[in-house]
Scaffold this active site. Structure first.
Site, PDB file in Angstrom:
ATOM      1  N   HIS A   1      -5.844   1.866  -4.011  1.00  0.00           N
ATOM      2  CA  HIS A   1      -4.823   1.377  -3.086  1.00  0.00           C
ATOM      3  C   HIS A   1      -4.394  -0.031  -3.473  1.00  0.00           C
ATOM      4  O   HIS A   1      -5.075  -0.713  -4.246  1.00  0.00           O
ATOM      5  CB  HIS A   1      -5.375   1.385  -1.651  1.00  0.00           C
TER       6      HIS A   1
ATOM      7  N   HIS B   1      -2.272   0.998   6.790  1.00  0.00           N
ATOM      8  CA  HIS B   1      -2.752   0.973   5.409  1.00  0.00           C
ATOM      9  C   HIS B   1      -3.026   2.400   4.958  1.00  0.00           C
ATOM     10  O   HIS B   1      -3.365   3.265   5.763  1.00  0.00           O
ATOM     11  CB  HIS B   1      -4.025   0.127   5.288  1.00  0.00           C
TER      12      HIS B   1
ATOM     13  N   CYS C   1       0.817  -1.226   0.000  1.00  0.00           N
ATOM     14  CA  CYS C   1       0.000   0.000   0.000  1.00  0.00           C
ATOM     15  C   CYS C   1       0.844   1.266   0.000  1.00  0.00           C
ATOM     16  O   CYS C   1       0.617   2.172  -0.800  1.00  0.00           O
ATOM     17  CB  CYS C   1      -0.981  -0.011   1.166  1.00  0.00           C
TER      18      CYS C   1
END
Length: 177
Positions: free
Chosen positions: A147, A131, A79
């Site tokens: 993402h 994340h 990510c």
């Protein structure tokens, strides 16, 4: 004598070819690993396209790219590697690790997010930022973001913030542009 003319002609042709390539592609790099020319398009140079749109458009080119732990290239991303790669393409310095985004940029309300803003989430297994994604369609708590997910999809994808696993882990939105 004939070989010398051929070599000279070849060298001149190679030089002219290089000049033409660098004129056509002003952002050309020589790849260290494969020793070949690679043109990097500069979407931000188009005055009709805002930078935040250029960032999202560039990121969209990598939809479907596999998730790779520690990845930060067209072959695969994690990510933060994806965010780093996309922003680095536009010469914008951002952290390489998602946890480092916790104290980076300007925190903004989710209702005021725009394209190119970043959404930060807790790790699914720890109580730390783990994340990150780029807002691709701003709409408050219904915003979409692009993402690289290590979830079921295991690829660069677009997800809506309203998806339960992300809503529950959402920490904050930040603006760096």
């Amino acid at each position: 004598m004939n070989n010398t003319k051929q070599v000279t002609s070849f060298v001149i042709a190679a030089l002219i070819g290089s000049i033409v390539i660098f004129k056509i592609f002003p952002r050309v790099e020589i790849s260290n690993s494969k020793n070949k020319l690679v043109a990097k398009e500069n979407l931000a140079s188009d005055p009709n396209i805002p930078l935040k749109d250029s960032i999202v458009n560039f990121g969209m080119k990598f939809l479907g790219t596999p998730y790779v732990t520690g990845g930060c290239s067209k072959e695969g991303f994690d990510c933060s590697g994806f965010v780093y790669f996309v922003f680095h393409h536009f010469n914008i310095k951002v952290p390489r690790s998602s946890v480092e985004f916790g104290n980076f940029g300007k925190e903004i309300s989710i209702e005021s997010v725009q394209k190119g803003d970043l959404l930060l989430f807790l790790s699914p297994t720890r109580d730390v930022i783990g994340h990150i994604g780029i807002v691709s369609r701003p709409n408050g708590k219904q915003s979409d973001f692009i993402h690289a997910t290590s979830g079921r999809e295991m690829k660069v994808t677009i997800t809506n913030l309203a998806k339960e696993g992300y809503t529950r882990r959402f920490v904050k939105a930040i603006r760096i542009l």
